[in-house]
Every structure is written in C-alpha cells, then in structure tokens.
Design an enzyme around this catalytic site. Structure first.
Site, short mmCIF file in Angstrom:
data_model
loop_
_atom_site.label_atom_id
_atom_site.label_comp_id
_atom_site.label_asym_id
_atom_site.label_seq_id
_atom_site.Cartn_x
_atom_site.Cartn_y
_atom_site.Cartn_z
N GLN A 135 37.85 33.97 15.37
CA GLN A 135 37.76 32.88 16.07
C GLN A 135 37.35 31.85 15.13
OE1 GLN A 135 34.31 31.85 18.89
NE2 GLN A 135 35.76 32.21 20.37
N GLY A 136 38.53 30.85 14.84
CA GLY A 136 38.26 29.28 14.55
C GLY A 136 38.39 28.25 14.89
N SER A 170 33.49 34.71 12.83
CA SER A 170 32.70 35.90 12.23
C SER A 170 34.10 36.93 12.14
CB SER A 170 32.55 36.54 14.30
OG SER A 170 30.70 36.17 14.22
N GLU A 253 34.54 34.75 27.04
CA GLU A 253 33.21 35.10 26.09
C GLU A 253 32.11 35.06 27.25
OE1 GLU A 253 31.91 33.16 21.90
OE2 GLU A 253 32.59 31.77 23.94
N GLU A 386 19.06 24.35 23.23
CA GLU A 386 19.20 23.14 23.07
C GLU A 386 20.71 22.45 23.84
OE1 GLU A 386 16.40 24.06 19.62
OE2 GLU A 386 19.30 23.98 19.99
#
Length: 407
Positions: A135-136, A170, A253, A386
């Site tokens: 995944q870019g 990844s 996801e 965050e």
C-alpha cells in the site's frame, strides 16, 4: 471449533454457521500440517515461495478471501463466518494468506471500483498469491494527514508519469505491485485531484529501500518513484477520483481489525498467566507476588474491554450498519493495551525476558522482548493515537475540528 473461543466473542451461531465452521476446521486439519512443515523447513530464500503456495491452496478452496463475492473466487462469507474463519486459524495455529494486504484492501476496492478489464487482470493472481501487493499511501509529510500527499502523476499520452516518495510501506521489499495514491491535479482542493493507481514494483524508476526497525525486522520500506511510467488503464475509479475510491480501501482496513487484535491479546494473556505460575530460575513464581497478581488482573480487564468494544462495533456490522467513528476506540485503546501487556510479560520474566531469540534461557524463545520492541510502533502505525483521539473528539463528542485539517 473450540466453544470457549466462540463464547469469548459472544457469538450465537445457527446450524448453518456451525456446519460452516466444522467444514472449515476439517479442511484446515487436512491441509495445513503439510504446509506448516514446508514453511518451517524452508530456507530464508525459499520461505516466500512456501507462503505463496499455502495461499494458493487456500484460494483453490475459496478460503483465501472468503469475504469476496463468489464470482471473484470468494465465498461471500458473512461477518460471523469471517470471525469464525479467524478463530479457526488461531485454533489450528494456521497462517492466514501471505498476500492479505492485497486481498483485504486492494481486492475489495477493485471489486467495487475497478473496470471489468482490471478485475480480470489483477484479481485472480492476487487471490492465488502470484502477485503480492503493498500500500503506497503514507509519505514523509503525509502520514496521518493523508490528503496532504505530494507524489505527483502527470498525464503523458496514454501513460501517467509518477514522481515522489512513499514511506512505511509494509511488505514493499517482496511485493509485485503497489496500489498508490498520486496527486494528478495539484491545483485542486486538498482532497480532490488525487488518483488511485496500480504500480508494478519492477517498473523502471521504482527504488525500494527497507527500513531496519528497533526489533531488527525490516517489515517497512521507503519507496522512491522517479518518473515511473504506468498505463492510464491502471488508474482505478477514474482520474482525480482517488479520495472517493480510497474510502472503500480504508473501510475494509478497519472492518474486522479488532478480531486479530483480540485473538492475539487473548493468546498473550494466556501465556502470561501460565508463566506467572512457573518457578523461574533464581526467583519465585510471579503469582506469589500480590503486586504482580494485581497487574495481571488489570491487564485481563483491559483485554476484556477491548473485546467488549469490538463486539459493540461488530453488532452494528451484523445489523447492517456502519461501525462508525467509535471504531477508532479499538485502535486507540487496543494498541495501548498491547504495550501494557508486553511490558507486564517482560516484568514477569525477570532479567532473562529481555534476551533475544536464540539466547539461552530466553523465555518463550525471546518472544516477549521481540513483542515489546514491536509494540513500540503500535500507537503510530495505521493512524497515530493523536489522530484517533481527534476522530473521537470531533465525530463522537462533537468538538470543533482542528484548523489544520482543512488547511
């Protein structure tokens, strides 16, 4: 299937689900042991091939991507059946498909937004492990604020020429393809002018540089794109429509994120309790220490809270609803719990617990030290803590948005 695992998730199964689970369990018992032996015996240079062979076996039985529609090689499995699938993998200690980044993220996106030609070209090799995907999305200045990405794509005839950099990618060092977000209209508003593009990793101009982590792993990489030429036919959902397409990817996801987290946490807690009862060299068993017993109880309670929140979101999915922004709680709280649990495991193991794999006297062959190091990144990867707090504050509590979000 172990009824304890089913009960721990609060699932109520009908006869069809029970029959489905029994069929799956019998299949895993028959097919997984030979592949497990092959994967364990494989040399480092051969392990990738052994993992792909296991995925191909899963695909032949339509277990590689059980949530996909049947016409694309899946089983159109219900959410309950997908949960049962993951529980069965845990019970048999079987590995999921090695190409699950493609199967879980890019595949559903292509099914929803891809052209028939794209589906024909990419889905079957993705399913059978012939093509592994990465995944870019994230960039050095566009991680949690994904819409600020700067990788550029310029149309040149029937091609898109891509230049830029992706990071924390990844599996990029072993991937055959990357699905990437590329800014194709720099004059458009922040979330407009972005395209979802399929990029071959062996294309001229693609440079993959693995990043060595504190744990010693290199699961992430930097990917540099230097005037990489990709056919316009590899754009999914049309030029400048990538943000809309990406919402499908990100929804998948998070779909059953909590389940893998819950299974892993439950397994770790069981090992922690077992270790607490053991007599370790040079020190009494940890269960004799009231303070450590109290910490174990606290960790168990936190693990149960992760399960309960996950089940709340699952109930919405089973009822046909979107789990909503509350899903950020599973990410936020669950990954802090991961860190607490591994810190506890280190303390229970004493000085030997910090020994690495292969070291003499390392408890569980260095599992706790490796897990502790890996969980340092838990609160960063996949959206920082965050950012998850911002989601909860804005979309659940109704607080004002941060000014930078619309800059």
């Amino acid at each position: 299937m172990d009824s304890t695992a089913v009960d721990s998730l609060g699932l109520r199964l009908d006869d069809l689900d029970r029959a489905w689970a029994q069929e799956l369990g019998a299949w895993l018992a028959q097919h997984w042991p030979a592949h497990r032996a092959a994967i364990r015996a494989a040399a480092p240079t051969e392990r990738d091939g052994a993992l792909r062979a296991w995925q191909s076996e899963l695909a032949e039985a339509r277990y590689a991507a059980i949530g996909w529609p049947e016409e694309f090689g899946g089983r159109a499995a219900t959410t309950t059946q997908q949960l049962l699938f993951h529980l069965a993998l845990g019970e048999h200690r079987a590995m999921p498909a090695t190409g699950r980044i493609g199967l879980n993220l890019c595949g559903p996106t292509l099914i929803s937004h891809g052209t028939p030609e794209q589906q024909e070209l990419f889905l079957r090799p993705m399913l059978h492990g012939e093509h592994l995907w990465c995944q870019g999305f994230s960039e050095p200045d566009a991680g949690s604020d994904l819409a600020s990405l700067r990788t550029r794509g310029v149309v040149d005839g029937e091609e898109l020429v891509i230049t830029g950099q992706k990071i924390w990618t990844s599996g990029a060092d072993r991937a055959d393809w990357m699905f990437a977000l590329v800014r194709t209209d720099p004059a458009a508003a922040k979330r407009d002018g972005i395209s979802f593009v399929l990029v071959p990793m062996d294309a001229a101009g693609v440079d993959v540089r693995p990043i060595r982590q504190i744990s010693g792993d290199s699961g992430f990489s930097e990917v540099f794109l230097d005037e990489v030429r990709v056919p316009l036919a590899n754009v999914v959902g049309g030029l400048d429509n990538g943000w809309s397409v990406t919402r499908t990817t990100l929804a998948n996801e998070r779909a059953v994120l909590f389940l893998g987290q819950q299974v892993a946490l439950t397994s770790t807690m069981r090992k922690i309790v077992a270790q607490a009862k053991e007599d370790l060299p040079g020190r009494p068993r940890a269960a004799a220490d009231p303070a450590l017993r109290d910490r174990i109880a606290g960790a168990w309670i936190e693990t149960e809270l992760v399960r309960i929140n996950g089940m709340r979101n699952l109930a919405k999915v089973l009822d046909g609803q979107n789990p909503g922004p509350e899903g950020a709680m599973s990410k936020l709280f669950g990954q802090h719990v991961e860190q607490h649990v591994h810190e506890l495991a280190l303390d229970l193991g004493g000085g030997a617990a910090v020994l690495e794999r292969g070291a003499e006297d390392a408890p569980y062959d260095g599992k706790w030290a490796l897990g502790w190091l890996r969980t340092r990144a838990s609160t960063i990867g996949g959206g920082t803590s965050e950012i998850q707090r911002n989601i909860l504050a804005e979309r659940v509590l109704g607080m004002p948005r941060d000014p930078w979000a619309d800059a």
